[in-house]
Write an enzyme that holds these catalytic residues in place. Structure first.
Site, PDB file in Angstrom:
ATOM      1  N   CYS A  44      -5.177  -2.913   3.122  1.00 16.65           N
ATOM      2  CA  CYS A  44      -4.779  -2.676   4.509  1.00 16.65           C
ATOM      3  C   CYS A  44      -5.948  -2.715   5.492  1.00 16.65           C
ATOM      4  O   CYS A  44      -6.468  -3.780   5.780  1.00 16.65           O
ATOM      5  CB  CYS A  44      -3.983  -1.371   4.605  1.00 16.65           C
ATOM      6  SG  CYS A  44      -2.913  -1.318   6.074  1.00 16.65           S
TER       7      CYS A  44
ATOM      8  N   LYS B  12      -9.579   2.288  -2.081  1.00 17.47           N
ATOM      9  CA  LYS B  12      -9.754   1.698  -0.737  1.00 17.47           C
ATOM     10  C   LYS B  12     -11.085   2.135  -0.123  1.00 17.47           C
ATOM     11  O   LYS B  12     -11.391   3.341  -0.080  1.00 17.47           O
ATOM     12  CB  LYS B  12      -8.583   2.146   0.139  1.00 17.47           C
ATOM     13  CG  LYS B  12      -8.532   1.547   1.530  1.00 17.47           C
ATOM     14  CD  LYS B  12      -7.280   2.060   2.250  1.00 17.47           C
ATOM     15  CE  LYS B  12      -7.103   1.510   3.631  1.00 17.47           C
ATOM     16  NZ  LYS B  12      -5.916   2.080   4.291  1.00 17.47           N
TER      17      LYS B  12
ATOM     18  N   GLU C  36       0.838  -1.212   0.000  1.00 17.04           N
ATOM     19  CA  GLU C  36       0.000   0.000   0.000  1.00 17.04           C
ATOM     20  C   GLU C  36       0.871   1.260   0.000  1.00 17.04           C
ATOM     21  O   GLU C  36       1.849   1.330   0.764  1.00 17.04           O
ATOM     22  CB  GLU C  36      -0.851  -0.010   1.279  1.00 17.04           C
ATOM     23  CG  GLU C  36      -1.745   1.214   1.442  1.00 17.04           C
ATOM     24  CD  GLU C  36      -2.413   1.296   2.832  1.00 17.04           C
ATOM     25  OE1 GLU C  36      -1.818   0.827   3.826  1.00 17.04           O
ATOM     26  OE2 GLU C  36      -3.527   1.838   2.896  1.00 17.04           O
TER      27      GLU C  36
END
Ligand SMILES: NC(=O)CCC(=O)C(=O)O
Length: 266
Positions: free
Chosen positions: A146, A111, A40
């Site tokens: 994440c 995300k 990430e």
């Protein structure tokens, strides 16, 4: 199927441009792999909030173009991790890119769950709204990033959309490393899917990174795990393991969807 998980050290002494070039060269070296995965926000660092705006790029910016070329140079599918995207309306997103072995963009994933509660990414970036899967010849990837790892419903959505290999680039802190390993195995077991979770190494913005990128099979067994420093972790796995596990232990078929909300029980 062979995957190379490249655990990049994000060092504040290295410029973003130098790191981009270095990572492109690492990816180009992975010829022979089927899939390469990066972490990430490796260009800037997942916790380098103060640099997000300055280092933001359009979707088709320097990171996009360099990674497209690196994928084509190596002839691999490349999950290029994520970078700070500045959309046309100015909103920042934590956006992951996937490229084909010909260097064409196959997918972009923004995300969905932003980290930081009332600061950092959570207030500086927009939230993605769309689940993204990518069909490779060998397996279908489900994309997450994440902090998304903490939200099992996202992964169920990906599995319902056909995902067999869950790919999770991250910048996970050492302080919560136990959660990282536990959640990666949990997502693999509950979804009967492979998990490829790739973190960063080093310390940036005062946050020591956990490293310990990990590949887990659909039975929850750890196939490979990195150490704390920069490393290329190579893992071989049989994509048919997903179907085999789901047939031998068909727990996904026992899901009870649409249960009534709780009553007082009286
Ligand atoms: N970059 C992140 O999403 C960090 C997530 C994290 O530190 C955690 O979930 O714990």
């Amino acid at each position: 199927m062979r995957a190379s998980l490249i655990q990049i050290a994000v060092d504040p002494d290295e410029s973003v441009n130098s790191r981009r070039d270095r990572v492109a060269s690492l990816v180009s070296d992975q010829r022979g792999a089927d899939l390469v995965v990066l972490p990430e926000l490796w260009p800037v660092g997942a916790f380098a909030y103060t640099a997000f705006a300055d280092e933001a790029e359009p979707l088709r910016g320097p990171t996009h173009d360099l990674m497209a070329k690196a994928a084509a140079d190596a002839g691999v599918w490349l999950h290029a991790g994520s970078f700070v995207e500045r959309a046309d309306d100015g909103t920042l997103y934590n956006t992951s890119l996937v490229f084909t072995p010909e260097g064409e963009r196959a997918a972009a994933y923004r995300k969905i769950h932003r980290f930081g509660f009332d600061k950092g990414e959570a207030v500086m970036m927009g939230a993605g709204e769309d689940l993204v899967t990518v069909a490779l010849p060998q397996t279908t990837l489900g994309l997450a990033t994440c902090y998304d790892l903490r939200f099992p419903e996202l992964f169920r959505g990906l599995v319902d959309a056909g995902a067999q290999t869950l790919v999770i680039p991250a910048g996970w802190p050492e302080r919560r490393r136990a959660h990282w390993t536990l959640l990666a195995q949990a997502r693999a077991v509950e979804n009967q899917a492979y998990v490829l979770a790739v973190g960063t190494a080093g310390t940036h913005a005062g946050v020591e990174q956990a490293g310990h990128s990990i590949a887990v099979d659909p039975w929850g067994e750890v196939l490979a795990e990195a150490g704390a420093g920069e490393e290329v972790l190579t893992v071989e796995f049989d994509p048919a393991g997903v179907t085999a596990t789901r047939e031998q232990f068909p727990a996904l078929k026992d899901r009870r969807l649409g249960l009534a909300p709780p009553s007082s029980g009286r």
